[in-house]
Design an enzyme around this catalytic site. Structure first.
Site, short mmCIF file in Angstrom:
data_model
loop_
_atom_site.label_atom_id
_atom_site.label_comp_id
_atom_site.label_asym_id
_atom_site.label_seq_id
_atom_site.Cartn_x
_atom_site.Cartn_y
_atom_site.Cartn_z
CB SER A 141 -1.02 0.00 1.17
OG SER A 141 -1.88 1.01 0.94
CG HIS A 193 -5.80 -2.44 0.18
ND1 HIS A 193 -5.12 -1.77 -0.78
CD2 HIS A 193 -4.98 -1.82 1.52
CE1 HIS A 193 -4.00 -1.14 -0.48
NE2 HIS A 193 -4.15 -1.12 0.85
CG ASP A 213 -7.28 -2.60 -3.20
OD1 ASP A 213 -8.01 -1.63 -2.68
OD2 ASP A 213 -5.93 -2.75 -3.27
#
Length: 267
Positions: A104, A241, A211
């Site tokens: 991320s 995610h 996601d």
């Protein structure tokens, strides 16, 4: 797992090492926004089984590290903190090939590190990285940042993951901070207009097609700016995610290990 401290740009960082006396490579974990490395225990154990010694630290303002919660005013300094972690581990693990694994926001930090220090890395893995643009930056348009914390349901199809995230006292559950969003915007612009990663660094990009927290199309716009010939990608159908916490996490981690082994064999 060994916990240790080191001085970062804004105070002490909480670092961890998952030891492996017979390690053949060094895995460096770079976590995402609002979370901490304690959520990566199962990832680290898998990598240790695959021959790695694993290290990493909570970013400033995250987890057990010092600083105001989730306040980051300059991500270049966070990138420098990653380098401090690697240097601190280097005395004991000198000579091991280094694989940077960023998730991320940690993916953006990892890419920026690779732009600055490509010679120090053997490979890089990006899990749902924030690259190109991110819809959370739209919050900067508001005079007062709305209280819109990350929705735990966007993380995984496994409801236990969201429940653990919501109950974790070391996870930030409050609103985004304007200074952090501005710094992140600057980081993404810097990555977009700096040098590409080149053809010598093998990179594996992993993303879920469901996601909604970091949308794949936004990331692709960023990866297209920096990718080289050594860039591979893999999309997981139905995944959200947090790929390392998804219902098919064993498949994801198998793919990561297979990629690293292929890179090391080619060396």
């Amino acid at each position: 797992m060994i916990e240790w401290k080191l001085n970062g740009h804004g105070g002490q960082l909480a670092a961890r090492t998952w030891a492996n006396p017979g390690a053949s490579w060094l895995a460096v974990l770079v976590h995402g926004y609002g979370e901490h490395l304690g959520r990566y225990e199962h990832v680290a154990r898998t990598l240790v089984t695959a021959g790695a010694v694993v290290i990493g630290a909570d970013h400033i303002g995250h987890g057990d590290s010092a600083g105001e919660r989730v306040l980051v005013t300059d991500f270049e300094q966070v990138v420098a903190d990653v380098d401090r972690v690697i240097e601190a581990a280097g005395t004991e693990h000198s000579g091991l090939p280094v694989v940077l694994i960023g998730h991320s926001l940690g993916g953006a930090i990892a890419v920026r590190y690779a732009q600055q220090h490509p010679e120090r890395l053997t490979a890089m893995v990006l899990s749902a990285p924030v690259l190109g643009s991110w819809h959370a930056l739209d919050l900067l348009e508001y005079e007062q940042i709305p209280d819109t914390p990350i929705d735990p349901d966007t993380l995984s199809r496994d409801p236990a993951v969201g429940a653990a995230y919501a109950a974790d006292p070391l996870v930030w559950h409050g609103p985004f901070k304007r200074e952090t969003l501005r710094a992140l915007d600057e980081l993404l612009q810097t990555i977009n207009f700096d040098q590409p990663l080149g053809d010598e660094l093998p990179v594996l990009w992993l993303h879920g097609d469901e996601d909604t927290l970091v949308e794949q199309a936004d990331t692709r716009a960023g990866t297209d700016r920096v990718r080289g010939l050594g860039f591979q990608e893999h999309t997981y159908i139905g995944a959200r995610h947090e790929l390392f916490n998804e219902v098919n996490k064993d498949e994801v981690l198998f793919d990561v290990v297979a990629f690293v082994r292929e890179v090391l064999a080619a060396r």
